[in-house]
Motif scaffolding. Sequence first.
Motif, mmCIF file in Angstrom:
data_model
loop_
_atom_site.group_PDB
_atom_site.id
_atom_site.type_symbol
_atom_site.label_atom_id
_atom_site.label_comp_id
_atom_site.label_asym_id
_atom_site.label_seq_id
_atom_site.Cartn_x
_atom_site.Cartn_y
_atom_site.Cartn_z
ATOM 1 N N ILE A 18 41.866 60.199 -40.374
ATOM 2 C CA ILE A 18 41.228 60.628 -38.872
ATOM 3 C C ILE A 18 41.837 59.573 -37.647
ATOM 4 O O ILE A 18 41.967 58.509 -37.792
ATOM 5 C CB ILE A 18 39.614 60.234 -38.727
ATOM 6 N N THR A 67 46.031 70.146 -35.260
ATOM 7 C CA THR A 67 45.963 70.591 -36.562
ATOM 8 C C THR A 67 46.655 71.826 -36.542
ATOM 9 O O THR A 67 47.651 71.990 -37.303
ATOM 10 C CB THR A 67 44.818 70.397 -37.407
ATOM 11 N N PRO A 103 31.910 67.978 -28.574
ATOM 12 C CA PRO A 103 32.625 69.081 -28.775
ATOM 13 C C PRO A 103 33.266 69.667 -30.103
ATOM 14 O O PRO A 103 33.382 68.839 -30.999
ATOM 15 C CB PRO A 103 33.638 69.256 -27.657
ATOM 16 N N GLN A 120 39.654 57.665 -33.453
ATOM 17 C CA GLN A 120 38.134 57.413 -33.622
ATOM 18 C C GLN A 120 37.688 56.079 -34.118
ATOM 19 O O GLN A 120 36.702 55.931 -34.652
ATOM 20 C CB GLN A 120 37.517 58.624 -34.320
HETATM 21 P P1 ATP Z 1 32.659 71.415 -35.408
HETATM 22 O O1 ATP Z 1 31.626 70.940 -34.463
HETATM 23 O O2 ATP Z 1 33.483 72.654 -34.946
HETATM 24 O O3 ATP Z 1 32.070 71.629 -36.867
HETATM 25 P P2 ATP Z 1 33.757 69.007 -36.102
HETATM 26 O O4 ATP Z 1 33.862 67.919 -34.934
HETATM 27 O O5 ATP Z 1 32.895 68.827 -37.299
HETATM 28 O O6 ATP Z 1 33.626 70.476 -35.454
HETATM 29 P P3 ATP Z 1 36.107 68.770 -37.936
HETATM 30 O O7 ATP Z 1 35.315 69.746 -38.848
HETATM 31 O O8 ATP Z 1 35.775 67.533 -38.679
HETATM 32 O O9 ATP Z 1 35.307 68.900 -36.438
HETATM 33 O O10 ATP Z 1 37.556 69.008 -37.807
HETATM 34 C C1 ATP Z 1 38.167 70.194 -38.104
HETATM 35 C C2 ATP Z 1 39.554 70.149 -38.674
HETATM 36 O O11 ATP Z 1 40.331 69.507 -37.461
HETATM 37 C C3 ATP Z 1 39.469 68.830 -39.558
HETATM 38 O O12 ATP Z 1 39.434 69.206 -40.890
HETATM 39 C C4 ATP Z 1 40.755 68.263 -39.306
HETATM 40 O O13 ATP Z 1 41.782 68.936 -39.976
HETATM 41 C C5 ATP Z 1 41.059 68.332 -37.971
HETATM 42 N N1 ATP Z 1 40.770 67.250 -37.197
HETATM 43 C C6 ATP Z 1 39.707 67.170 -36.089
HETATM 44 N N2 ATP Z 1 39.676 65.930 -35.729
HETATM 45 C C7 ATP Z 1 40.520 65.126 -36.065
HETATM 46 C C8 ATP Z 1 41.307 63.721 -36.058
HETATM 47 N N3 ATP Z 1 40.443 63.166 -35.160
HETATM 48 N N4 ATP Z 1 42.125 63.512 -36.984
HETATM 49 C C9 ATP Z 1 42.626 64.029 -37.681
HETATM 50 N N5 ATP Z 1 42.277 65.489 -37.946
HETATM 51 C C10 ATP Z 1 41.285 65.997 -37.239
#
Ligand code: ATP
Length: 270
Positions: A19, A226, A59, A22
């Motif tokens: 990740i 991504t 978001p 963060q």
């Molecule tokens: P939602 O609110 O739409 O569910 P979310 O905040 O839970 O979104 P994730 O499902 O964790 O987001 O992220 C979606 C995909 O985007 C992840 O599986 C990863 O491939 C990529 N991604 C998002 N943020 C990061 C990050 N900080 N580092 C690496 N990959 C990321």
Amino acid sequence: PSAMREVYVEVPAVRWEDIGGQAKVQQKLRECIEWPLKHPESFARLGVRPPKGILLFGPPGCSKTLTARALATESGLNFIAVKGPELLNKYVGESERAVREIFRKARAASPSIVFFDEIDALSTSRSDNGGNSKHEGVLTTLLNEMDGVQELVGVVVVAATNRPDVIDSALMRPGRLDRILYVGPPDYEGRVEILRIRMRGMAVASDVDVEELARLTEGCSGAELTALCQDAALLTMKTDINAASVPQSAFVSAAASVRRQITPDILAHF
Ligand code: ATP
């Protein structure tokens, strides 16, 4: 027969190093989840109660789900994931049974995390769903489970939402989701990290300039970065199906057409 798909206990394989950008969120989570589980005697000695639940908000596509999974992996916790809306489309009474079943499994698998994605779906806020009593029953059951008729030892609830404004305030009382963490879009440094992570598994050309790409992708979420890497590879193949690596020009083209879902308007809500 249950309308709910089987709830599985999993051990995710996401690490903190997967990740990007963060670090602060990760540090906070370690303090409130990992420490109490690894050093319960210190919490007892100092007379503090570890948090029972945490709300991640921010978001879409900014790693809330990824973070919850990595927390489980890194802290050695079993993981049970449920989407809020999945709990609602059921026959009367079945949603409540499903919630109790989830917590039963979580206790059996403790130490564990129960991850409720899109928790806002369970909101009973009158203005949003007309005070739908079906939602209310699910929420009440969830609150009862969290309050622990049976003590919730070694079970932590992590919830996520894109809509913190509609979360039912009953969920936010002390002893429930008592920590709130913002998981925001990546800044420049964060985008550099995410792009580097995404390129780990790719064949990238020697002219690739990650810093330039991070400058070109202001406002993009991790999910969009991504997708951008994926698009760049596809563009490269379109030009030359035998290409050995993805050049900077393909990343730049992909960056130009990537759709930014997090508009300033959306961001203003957080
Ligand atoms: P939602 O609110 O739409 O569910 P979310 O905040 O839970 O979104 P994730 O499902 O964790 O987001 O992220 C979606 C995909 O985007 C992840 O599986 C990863 O491939 C990529 N991604 C998002 N943020 C990061 C990050 N900080 N580092 C690496 N990959 C990321």
